[in-house]
Design a protein around this motif. Structure first.
Motif, PDB file in Angstrom:
ATOM      1  N   VAL A   1       0.844  -1.194   0.000  1.00 37.26           N
ATOM      2  CA  VAL A   1       0.000   0.000   0.000  1.00 37.26           C
ATOM      3  C   VAL A   1       0.882   1.247   0.000  1.00 37.26           C
ATOM      4  O   VAL A   1       0.597   2.222  -0.710  1.00 37.26           O
ATOM      5  N   VAL A   2       1.956   1.215   0.771  1.00 39.70           N
ATOM      6  CA  VAL A   2       2.903   2.341   0.799  1.00 39.70           C
ATOM      7  C   VAL A   2       3.481   2.563  -0.590  1.00 39.70           C
ATOM      8  O   VAL A   2       3.608   3.705  -1.052  1.00 39.70           O
ATOM      9  N   GLU A   3       3.823   1.483  -1.284  1.00 38.80           N
ATOM     10  CA  GLU A   3       4.385   1.597  -2.641  1.00 38.80           C
ATOM     11  C   GLU A   3       3.405   2.298  -3.573  1.00 38.80           C
ATOM     12  O   GLU A   3       3.805   3.150  -4.378  1.00 38.80           O
ATOM     13  N   GLU A   4       2.129   1.927  -3.486  1.00 37.33           N
ATOM     14  CA  GLU A   4       1.109   2.563  -4.339  1.00 37.33           C
ATOM     15  C   GLU A   4       0.949   4.038  -3.992  1.00 37.33           C
ATOM     16  O   GLU A   4       0.773   4.885  -4.882  1.00 37.33           O
ATOM     17  N   LEU A   5       0.999   4.350  -2.699  1.00 38.54           N
ATOM     18  CA  LEU A   5       0.904   5.753  -2.276  1.00 38.54           C
ATOM     19  C   LEU A   5       2.087   6.556  -2.813  1.00 38.54           C
ATOM     20  O   LEU A   5       1.917   7.680  -3.310  1.00 38.54           O
ATOM     21  N   VAL A   6       3.290   5.997  -2.697  1.00 38.74           N
ATOM     22  CA  VAL A   6       4.487   6.687  -3.193  1.00 38.74           C
ATOM     23  C   VAL A   6       4.362   6.958  -4.690  1.00 38.74           C
ATOM     24  O   VAL A   6       4.645   8.074  -5.161  1.00 38.74           O
ATOM     25  N   LYS A   7       3.920   5.975  -5.441  1.00 41.68           N
ATOM     26  CA  LYS A   7       3.753   6.143  -6.894  1.00 41.68           C
ATOM     27  C   LYS A   7       2.784   7.276  -7.204  1.00 41.68           C
ATOM     28  O   LYS A   7       3.054   8.124  -8.057  1.00 41.68           O
ATOM     29  N   GLU A   8       1.650   7.257  -6.525  1.00 36.48           N
ATOM     30  CA  GLU A   8       0.620   8.271  -6.802  1.00 36.48           C
ATOM     31  C   GLU A   8       1.125   9.668  -6.472  1.00 36.48           C
ATOM     32  O   GLU A   8       0.951  10.612  -7.266  1.00 36.48           O
ATOM     33  N   HIS A   9       1.784   9.830  -5.330  1.00 31.69           N
ATOM     34  CA  HIS A   9       2.210  11.162  -4.914  1.00 31.69           C
ATOM     35  C   HIS A   9       3.426  11.653  -5.692  1.00 31.69           C
ATOM     36  O   HIS A   9       3.539  12.849  -5.984  1.00 31.69           O
ATOM     37  N   GLU A  10       4.321  10.774  -6.057  1.00 33.04           N
ATOM     38  CA  GLU A  10       5.458  11.198  -6.869  1.00 33.04           C
ATOM     39  C   GLU A  10       4.995  11.603  -8.259  1.00 33.04           C
ATOM     40  O   GLU A  10       5.521  12.551  -8.847  1.00 33.04           O
ATOM     41  N   CYS A  11       3.982  10.913  -8.764  1.00 30.95           N
ATOM     42  CA  CYS A  11       3.397  11.296 -10.058  1.00 30.95           C
ATOM     43  C   CYS A  11       2.758  12.681  -9.958  1.00 30.95           C
ATOM     44  O   CYS A  11       2.918  13.518 -10.849  1.00 30.95           O
ATOM     45  N   ALA A  12       2.043  12.938  -8.855  1.00 31.57           N
ATOM     46  CA  ALA A  12       1.414  14.247  -8.645  1.00 31.57           C
ATOM     47  C   ALA A  12       2.461  15.350  -8.547  1.00 31.57           C
ATOM     48  O   ALA A  12       2.273  16.453  -9.089  1.00 31.57           O
ATOM     49  N   LEU A  13       3.578  15.063  -7.882  1.00 27.20           N
ATOM     50  CA  LEU A  13       4.651  16.064  -7.747  1.00 27.20           C
ATOM     51  C   LEU A  13       5.285  16.384  -9.093  1.00 27.20           C
ATOM     52  O   LEU A  13       5.629  17.532  -9.370  1.00 27.20           O
ATOM     53  N   ARG A  14       5.439  15.374  -9.940  1.00 23.64           N
ATOM     54  CA  ARG A  14       6.027  15.608 -11.277  1.00 23.64           C
ATOM     55  C   ARG A  14       5.106  16.470 -12.136  1.00 23.64           C
ATOM     56  O   ARG A  14       5.576  17.241 -12.972  1.00 23.64           O
ATOM     57  N   LYS A  15       3.806  16.334 -11.929  1.00 25.18           N
ATOM     58  CA  LYS A  15       2.839  17.098 -12.721  1.00 25.18           C
ATOM     59  C   LYS A  15       2.639  18.509 -12.175  1.00 25.18           C
ATOM     60  O   LYS A  15       2.051  19.351 -12.857  1.00 25.18           O
ATOM     61  N   ARG A  16       3.118  18.757 -10.952  1.00 25.43           N
ATOM     62  CA  ARG A  16       2.918  20.069 -10.339  1.00 25.43           C
ATOM     63  C   ARG A  16       3.650  21.132 -11.154  1.00 25.43           C
ATOM     64  O   ARG A  16       4.812  20.968 -11.518  1.00 25.43           O
TER      65      ARG A  16
END
Length: 484
Positions: A313-328
């Motif tokens: 679950v942590v891995e999925e959270l990291v993926k989602e948030h790192e993707c959001a940061l790249r799009k910021r």
């Protein structure tokens, strides 16, 4: 010499017989008007309060509920802290009750909870329940300061800064007990937001007093030194003194020095709203502090425990948030509303943590007239206790309900589930106005945690269910910053 003693004994026996007879008469079925739900009323005065409070070292239902649901079904009677109660895990009955606020039921607390959070506040709500005017006004007040628009315009970056400051402090310690750390963070933020109270520099430890107060909410209302209720009353006094001091200080200050917080809004409303007495306002803020403190803390600590035990679950959270940061966008500073709204997996984690938490003792109402349901009669004056955990752990709705599985929310029909099987923030016209704020705080905290820190469990984390959620041995973690 013996005669007076015999008479005394006989008198006591007579009183006991009368008391038992009265008890049996009071709880017997009304053969002419309907049948009570099945169940036992337990002992006089105590009822089944002790059995109700027996803890369970599991995310499963407490033994009290599990045993009685198996024996009596999803609707049964009991007696808690001296009051007759109907406990429900029936989703259809729950929805029916919550949708008939002011017609069939009214807001209600058990005696201990009422006295600790504010009996006067409850009395006023009861008197104005037919129109719901007080509740509507307070709901509007909270939404104005903590609702989606306020979150979008100003609160999100403040929540992010609070999470960063908290986690940074945790990273300098050998380990931290996460529930205490989370409750401290939440009290400091909400007390500042509500009435500009600087908890961090106050020199008082009101966070501990709030914890003590929470421990007494479902206790027997016996004010004797050593009891949970007595300890809670002492803590209540400290909290009330703080709130009353802030009110007096603000009322004495010039208008131009006001803080534009929730307290200022309420003090301004006092000029035109007759129900807003100074005493009632004090209990409004007591209730807001208690509600935000327990519900958000429990949801956040449950999320931390569950994701720690589920690294995928942590891995999925990291993926989602790192993707959001790249799009910021390059000019954006901190999390934006659009970014927050584009985190489906994070919200699934928050929803699943809330489902498994059911932090409060339950949703309580009082019947203001006799209620008939499926052949049963619930008499006027009885307390109706809706068990959120009993609803949230229903295996007919949530497959393997004791398993932490955020992805289950992809398949669930939100419209069908919410309002019947998922009620972490209540339902009907009294659904918590701070629901979005609670979810946002958890989501933002998780984003900061998984993108900037790593953590390991040191000890503890045993989930214990009583009427309130507890963490056996605490949940101690070691937090470390990710080296950039």
């Amino acid at each position: 010499m013996m005669l007076p003693m015999v008479e005394t004994v006989m008198g006591l026996v007579a009183l006991v017989v009368l008391a038992v007879s009265y008890w049996r008469y009071k709880w017997r079925d009304r053969s002419n008007s309907g049948k009570f739900p099945p169940g036992s009323m337990g002992l006089p005065f105590l009822g089944e309060t002790i059995q109700f409070s027996i803890p369970s070292k599991s995310v499963d239902l407490p033994p009290f509920l599990k045993k009685r649901i198996k024996k009596y079904g999803t609707l049964f009677k009991t007696s808690l802290a001296g009051r007759p109660v109907v406990i429900s895990t029936d989703p259809e009955f729950n929805k029916y009750v919550l949708l008939h606020e002011g017609k069939l039921v009214e807001l209600w607390y058990l005696d201990s909870l009422s006295k600790l959070v504010g009996h006067d506040a409850q009395d006023l709500e009861v008197k104005t329940n037919a129109t719901g005017y007080v509740h509507k006004h307070l709901r509007h007040l909270i939404l104005n300061h903590m609702g989606p628009e306020s979150l979008k315009e100003k609160l999100l970056p403040l929540l992010e800064a609070t999470a960063e400051r908290t986690l940074d402090a945790w990273s300098t310690q050998q380990s931290v007990e996460a529930k205490h750390g989370c409750s401290k963070m939440i009290f400091e933020f909400t007390s500042k937001l509500l009435l500009s109270y600087d908890a961090e520099n106050s020199g008082e430890n009101l966070t501990e007093d709030l914890r003590t107060l929470m421990n007494g909410l479902m206790s027997l209302p016996i004010n004797i030194p050593g009891t949970a209720f007595h300890k809670s009353l002492k803590s209540q006094k400290k909290l009330l003194n703080m709130i009353q001091g802030k009110i007096a200080e603000r009322m004495a200050s010039p208008a131009e020095t006001r803080e534009a917080d929730v307290l200022d809004h309420v003090l301004e409303d006092m000029k035109t709203k007759s129900f807003l007495s100074e005493k009632f306002v004090t209990y409004i803020f007591m209730g807001l502090l208690v509600a935000s403190f327990e519900s958000i803390t429990s949801a956040l600590i449950m999320a931390l425990i569950l994701i720690t035990d589920n690294p995928q679950v942590v891995e999925e959270l990291v993926k989602e948030h790192e993707c959001a940061l790249r799009k910021r966008s390059s000019g954006a500073v901190g999390i934006t509303w659009e970014e927050y709204k584009s985190m489906p997996y994070t919200m699934q984690v928050v929803n699943e943590a809330l489902r498994m938490t059911s932090s409060g003792p339950g949703i309580m109402r009082r019947a203001i007239k006799d209620i008939e349901w499926n052949g049963y009669l619930i008499p006027k004056g009885w307390t109706i206790f809706i068990s959120q955990s009993g609803v949230h752990l229903n295996p007919q709705v949530f497959e393997n309900p004791h398993v932490f599985d955020p992805s289950r929310w992809k398949q669930l029909d939100g419209g069908n589930v919410t309002g019947r099987y998922y009620i972490p923030f209540g339902g009907g016209g009294r659904q918590c106005a701070g629901a979005e704020f609670s979810k946002d705080l958890c989501a933002v905290f998780l984003q900061v945690l998984v993108t900037k820190y790593r953590w390991t469990k040191v000890k503890g984390g045993e989930i214990i269910r009583t009427p309130m959620l507890k963490i056996g041995g605490g949940f101690h973690i070691k937090v470390s910053k990710i080296q950039e």
